[in-house]
Design a protein around this motif. Structure first.
Motif, short mmCIF file in Angstrom:
data_model
loop_
_atom_site.label_atom_id
_atom_site.label_comp_id
_atom_site.label_asym_id
_atom_site.label_seq_id
_atom_site.Cartn_x
_atom_site.Cartn_y
_atom_site.Cartn_z
N ARG A 70 0.81 -1.22 0.00
CA ARG A 70 0.00 0.00 0.00
C ARG A 70 0.84 1.26 0.00
O ARG A 70 0.33 2.34 0.33
CB ARG A 70 -0.99 -0.04 1.15
CG ARG A 70 -2.17 -0.93 0.80
CD ARG A 70 -2.85 -1.54 1.99
NE ARG A 70 -3.91 -2.46 1.56
CZ ARG A 70 -3.73 -3.72 1.21
NH1 ARG A 70 -2.51 -4.23 1.19
NH2 ARG A 70 -4.74 -4.47 0.85
N ILE A 71 2.13 1.14 -0.35
CA ILE A 71 2.91 2.36 -0.60
C ILE A 71 2.31 3.05 -1.81
O ILE A 71 2.13 4.25 -1.85
CB ILE A 71 4.39 2.02 -0.84
CG1 ILE A 71 5.06 1.65 0.48
CG2 ILE A 71 5.11 3.18 -1.49
CD1 ILE A 71 6.48 1.22 0.34
N CYS A 72 1.95 2.24 -2.82
CA CYS A 72 1.40 2.81 -4.04
C CYS A 72 0.32 1.87 -4.55
O CYS A 72 0.54 0.68 -4.67
CB CYS A 72 2.48 2.99 -5.08
SG CYS A 72 1.82 3.45 -6.67
N GLY A 73 -0.84 2.42 -4.83
CA GLY A 73 -1.94 1.59 -5.30
C GLY A 73 -1.84 1.25 -6.76
O GLY A 73 -2.56 0.37 -7.25
N ILE A 74 -0.98 1.95 -7.51
CA ILE A 74 -0.90 1.69 -8.95
C ILE A 74 0.11 0.58 -9.20
O ILE A 74 -0.14 -0.33 -9.99
CB ILE A 74 -0.54 2.96 -9.72
CG1 ILE A 74 -1.58 4.04 -9.44
CG2 ILE A 74 -0.48 2.68 -11.21
CD1 ILE A 74 -1.29 5.36 -10.06
N HIS A 113 -1.56 -2.24 -17.14
CA HIS A 113 -2.60 -1.40 -16.53
C HIS A 113 -2.05 -0.03 -16.20
O HIS A 113 -2.68 0.99 -16.46
CB HIS A 113 -3.16 -2.15 -15.30
CG HIS A 113 -3.14 -1.40 -14.01
ND1 HIS A 113 -3.96 -0.33 -13.79
CD2 HIS A 113 -2.41 -1.56 -12.90
CE1 HIS A 113 -3.72 0.14 -12.57
NE2 HIS A 113 -2.80 -0.58 -12.01
N LEU A 117 -3.25 3.49 -17.87
CA LEU A 117 -3.72 4.52 -16.95
C LEU A 117 -2.99 5.83 -17.20
O LEU A 117 -3.60 6.88 -17.34
CB LEU A 117 -3.48 4.04 -15.52
CG LEU A 117 -3.78 4.94 -14.35
CD1 LEU A 117 -4.30 4.09 -13.21
CD2 LEU A 117 -2.58 5.70 -13.86
N VAL A 154 -7.29 -3.80 -7.46
CA VAL A 154 -6.10 -3.05 -7.08
C VAL A 154 -5.59 -3.72 -5.81
O VAL A 154 -6.37 -4.36 -5.11
CB VAL A 154 -6.47 -1.58 -6.81
CG1 VAL A 154 -5.24 -0.78 -6.50
CG2 VAL A 154 -7.21 -0.98 -7.97
N ASN A 155 -4.32 -3.56 -5.48
CA ASN A 155 -3.74 -4.23 -4.30
C ASN A 155 -4.04 -5.73 -4.32
O ASN A 155 -4.79 -6.25 -3.49
CB ASN A 155 -4.30 -3.61 -3.00
CG ASN A 155 -3.91 -2.18 -2.83
OD1 ASN A 155 -2.97 -1.72 -3.46
ND2 ASN A 155 -4.63 -1.46 -2.01
N CYS A 363 3.95 9.70 -9.26
CA CYS A 363 3.13 8.97 -8.31
C CYS A 363 3.50 9.50 -6.94
O CYS A 363 4.54 9.15 -6.40
CB CYS A 363 3.40 7.48 -8.42
SG CYS A 363 2.56 6.55 -7.16
N SER A 365 2.21 9.18 -4.04
CA SER A 365 2.15 8.35 -2.84
C SER A 365 3.40 7.49 -2.72
O SER A 365 3.76 7.09 -1.62
CB SER A 365 0.90 7.50 -2.85
OG SER A 365 0.88 6.66 -3.96
#
Lengths: 400, 175
Positions: A70-74, A113, A117, A154-155, A363, A365
């Protein structure tokens, strides 16, 4: 990080962010302008700084897998993958080849993805909302595939320490191949649009040119660097997981402008399509997880590098023999590339700023993580958890 | 509009008109107050052709001054707390807040990290919660529709507005 060309006494400064229609995530920019031309650019980051690295020291090895995801959702799979690869080296656990291949498969699906995006968001910043809607519609294909494989859009939590969670069935294989056929057709179309649409090219061709030596000097990574002719890709330079079994070809352009960044990312999609098909055809047999993974890991330190969609992700992990890491340091690609936005901004039109920013595929996050505290009393020791927390609370409570 | 000295009948008609407009075109603003981006890309996906929230009149707005609904994500980092508060205060009344994602509700996986407040309703009052890590676009639409249905059926859902004392403390702490 500041860049100046003409220091004047009076400046007209345009602040942007942290909440702004052109930014999907919080970051604060200040552009000093002379008419329409930017003469000075400053960035203030840290709005998404949550303290994950310190948080990782208070969670055990397995819990951290879900925290770093969850550092980065992408690029969530990439973070979990980098962490898992590092910890497996520390614990001296051999991961079965089938698990490594599935990890690479999910990583490449995630790259598809992420690039689609980005393509949509970049088109949106260029004022081409139709293309944004088209590319996001097509991106749902890959989201469906990822959901069919892992159960979440996601995740995905595909990794466990020592392997992966799921196998690939024949129906899933068919869903993936059908989806890729459709996306490949669409990507040809997008490549055509990005290189021939006159209106679009006016926003990208010749804008934000980064020459090879500048890219090397600023330490740019990922597709942004490859658009300037830097032959650098961790998947080739230091193959991890199953990339030695399934090698990729580096996509490089030399123009260095925004158009080249579009071309590099879109061509990387074809490379990902090819690799996913190849993995599905030659999936090695065997187990999905290592037989046993120790709860405590003996003291040691390790460096783990992985090529994320945005560039190189770097983890440094140190163990002290307990069931929690002593230190997890993360370096993410956006922070490496941010300096290039500021240096490019000077001399460009203000209207090009969103495009220049989105050109590195930022990004925030991932970005907002470094914390380095130099106390005025001259003490540079390790800070305890309570002290760091209290420092944060006091700092924001007393801020003028 | 209430101080126009209109008769009760006209006031009633105006109120109905306002309610009708509010329910049919909720303009939303999105703020990421420390989220991992997962929820944010799902919110964007909600607006794109597959899910298309615009068919319900939902439109993403750039400025808080034009927005009715604040969709916020993330566990609220200490640095973005003031911003979130300011965005909320800039929005004209009546305004509603939708908290999207586990972090926005409980801090989620970041519970206890040193730089997070924990959840959004410690900072601003929240009207609807959408759980999930991240919630699917359908869930986000469902959250919005539930909010709109509540508005249609009568009064907006009860929320705990900050007391005067809390607001004073907030001002003293930030300004």
């Amino acid at each position: 990080m500041t860049a100046v060309i003409s220091p004047k006494k009076e400046k007209f400064i345009i602040p942007i962010g942290p909440q702004h229609p052109a930014l999907k995530e919080p970051g604060h920019f200040e552009f000093a302008v002379d008419g329409e031309i930017v003469t000075e650019a400053t960035v203030r980051l840290g709005y998404v700084h949550r303290g994950i690295e310190k948080g990782a020291e208070a969670r055990n090895w397995t819990q951290n897998l879900y925290l770093v995801e969850r550092i980065c959702g992408i690029c969530s799979h990439i973070h979990a993958l980098t962490y898992a690869l590092g910890v497996e080296v520390l614990a001296e656990v051999e991961v079965p080849p089938r698990a490594q291949a599935i990890r690479v498969l999910v990583a490449e699906l995630e790259r598809i993805h992420s690039h689609l995006l980005w393509f949509g968001v970049a088109a949106h910043e260029a004022g081409f909302d139709t293309l944004f809607m088209y590319s996001w519609r097509d991106r749902e294909t890959i989201m469906d595939i990822l959901e069919a494989l892992t159960g979440n859009r996601v995740n995905y939590s595909a990794n466990v320490l020592g392997g992966v969670k799921f196998d690939i069935s024949d129906e899933q294989r068919k869903v993936i191949l059908d989806g890729l056929d459709f996306l490949e057709k669409r990507t040809h179309h997008y490549l055509d649009v990005a290189t021939s649409d006159g209106m679009f090219l006016q926003r990208t061709r010749g804008i934000g040119i980064t020459r090879l030596q500048d890219a090397q000097r600023l330490g740019i990574v990922g597709p942004t660097a490859r658009a300037s002719g830097v032959m650098r890709d961790v998947r080739v330079d230091a193959p991890y997981a199953a990339y030695d079994m399934f090698p990729i070809n580096i996509v490089v352009e030399t123009a260095g402008d925004l158009e080249a960044r579009f071309v590099v990312r879109l061509k990387e999609l074809f490379e990902s399509f090819r690799l996913v098909r190849e993995i599905l055809d030659n999936l090695p047999p065997g187990d999905l997880q290592a037989k046993r993974f120790p709860r405590r890991i003996k003291p040691g330190e390790v460096i783990s590098r992985v090529e994320a969609p945005r560039g190189e992700v770097f983890y440094y992990i140190r163990s002290n023999g307990s069931d929690m890491p002593e230190r997890v340091k993360v370096r993410t690609p956006t922070l490496c590339n941010m300096a290039s936005v500021l240096s490019l901004a000077v001399g460009h039109h203000l209207a090009d700023m969103p495009m220049l920013l989105v050109g590195i595929d930022p990004c925030f996050s991932c970005n907002d993580r470094g914390v380095s505290i130099c106390s005025s009393q001259g003490e540079h020791g390790r800070w305890t958890w309570e002290r760091l927390r209290q420092f944060g609370i006091d700092y924001y409570a007393n801020k003028v | 509009m209430t101080n126009l000295n209109l008769s009760d009948e006209w006031n009633g008609i105006l109120l109905k008109l306002k309610k009708w407009a509010r329910i049919n075109s909720p303009w939303a603003i999105h703020y990421n107050s420390g989220s991992c981006n997962g929820c944010d890309i799902e919110i964007l996906a909600t607006l794109t052709p597959r899910y298309d929230a615009e068919r319900l009149g939902v439109k993403l707005q750039g400025s808080p001054r034009h927005a009715d609904v604040l969709i916020c994500t993330g566990p609220v980092t200490l640095q973005s707390r003031d911003r979130l508060r300011r965005i909320y205060e800039q929005m004209p009344d009546p305004k509603f807040v939708v908290a999207v994602g586990s972090c926005a509700i409980s801090g989620g996986v970041f519970q206890g990290c040193y730089n997070v407040v924990g959840h959004i309703d410690e900072v601003i009052p929240v009207d609807a919660y959408v759980p999930g890590c991240p919630p699917r676009p359908e869930a986000i639409i469902d959250g919005l529709v539930k909010l709109l249905t509540a508005l249609k059926q009568g009064d907006p859902p009860p929320t705990e507005r900050p007391t005067e004392l809390e607001l004073e403390n907030y001002d003293a702490a930030t300004i």
